[in-house]
Design a protein around this motif. Structure first.
Motif: not given
Length: 322
Positions: A1-7, A83-88, A102-113
């Motif tokens: 499966m492919i997931v793009s990292n940006l809307p 899901l929202f995949l942040p930069p890098d 994945v941050l609780k109550g969101s679609n946001i993946v936590l990144s190294k930043y």
């Protein structure tokens, strides 16, 4: 499966401004794609998942949450493409299951930043009615905007853990300027006038709309707009129009769903907040090829407060680096 990292917006929408983050929120073509193997997932993704703390700051936030009255977040199942995949964020190199990021109550993946998310101090700096009157120190800033009475000031107070930093009112339309609040002496929260307040004179509403949108288009240190949506009621046309305007102008945006603690009775025809959120996501597909980042919040239970601060920290730190 492919997931793009940006809307991505439809290709006939052209950029108005550029920023280090614009390409990751909005783009006509993907810059990079991530290949997700099923072995990366230990269990189905849902917005109640967040078990990994990346640093001492986010750990402190987790500890403070445990000391407060907490209402469990209703689950919203997410497919990978939502899901929202942040930069890098290269998910193929993660050593932990993607679901745990994945941050609780969101679609946001936590990144190294994600770091330095704790708010240690906050102070009101100034009010402006023109973009050129705003602070000129170039510090990164996040703008809060939404329909009148959506709970902007309450959310701002919740984020900084102060009851009256931003004055709240039962009467909509009280915020009439661009209000800058400096956080930790190195970044800003910006409280903007609410839109859709019918009782305000037409001339005043036009002025608010004009200088707010001028701020969006011409503020080079604006990292992202946080668009507040009332999750306790069905989607409003004016909110969809505002989201589409931000999208057309390629302004980085995060959807913040407020009042998620309110439970409408089914027998009275009311929908639950998570149902309204899912419906809003369906409607916004007309404007975006993939959904922008979103977070569920409540200023009553402080749901979503720590998650917003972590999300802001990863966007801010990436912006500073680039």
């Amino acid at each position: 499966m492919i997931v793009s990292n940006l809307p991505r917006l439809h290709s006939h929408w052209l950029p108005i401004i550029t920023s280090p983050l614009t390409q990751f929120f909005i783009s006509k073509t993907p810059k990079k794609q991530f290949f997700i193997n099923s072995t990366l997932l230990s269990k189905p993704l849902s917005t109640t998942l967040f078990t990994k703390t990346p640093d001492k700051n986010s750990s402190t936030l987790q500890e403070s949450r445990n000391q407060e009255k907490f209402v469990e977040t209703p689950q919203i199942e997410l497919s990978l493409e939502k899901l929202f995949l942040p930069p890098d964020t290269d998910v193929s190199s993660l050593t932990t299951p993607l679901s745990s990021r994945v941050l609780k109550g969101s679609n946001i993946v936590l990144s190294k930043y994600a770091s330095d998310a704790q708010v240690d101090c906050a102070e009101f700096i100034k009010s402006s009615v023109k973009t050129e009157e705003c602070p000129s120190d170039g510090l990164p800033e996040f703008a809060l905007v939404g329909r009148s009475n959506v709970g902007k000031s309450s959310l701002l107070n919740s984020l900084v853990r102060r009851k009256r930093l931003a004055l709240t009112s039962k009467k909509p339309g009280k915020t009439q300027c661009i209000n800058h609040f400096k956080i930790n002496n190195n970044w800003y929260l910006v409280d903007l006038p609410g839109y859709g307040y019918a009782a305000a004179p037409q001339e005043l509403r036009t002025d608010w709309d004009k200088f707010t949108k001028d701020y969006f288009l011409n503020r080079p240190n604006l990292v992202s707009v946080f668009l507040l949506i009332d999750a306790s009621i069905p989607a409003k046309t004016i909110d969809l129009e505002y989201a589409s305007w931000l999208g057309r102008n390629q302004i980085p945006m995060t959807l913040v769903f407020t009042k998620c603690d309110k439970r409408k009775k089914k027998k009275h025809g009311g929908r639950r907040p998570e149902e309204n959120i899912q419906n809003f996501q369906e409607l916004i597909r007309e404007f975006f090829q993939t959904a922008p980042p979103w977070i569920m919040t409540s200023s009553i239970t402080n749901q979503g407060r720590d998650e917003i601060l972590l999300h802001m920290s990863q966007l801010r730190n990436y912006w500073l680096k680039h």
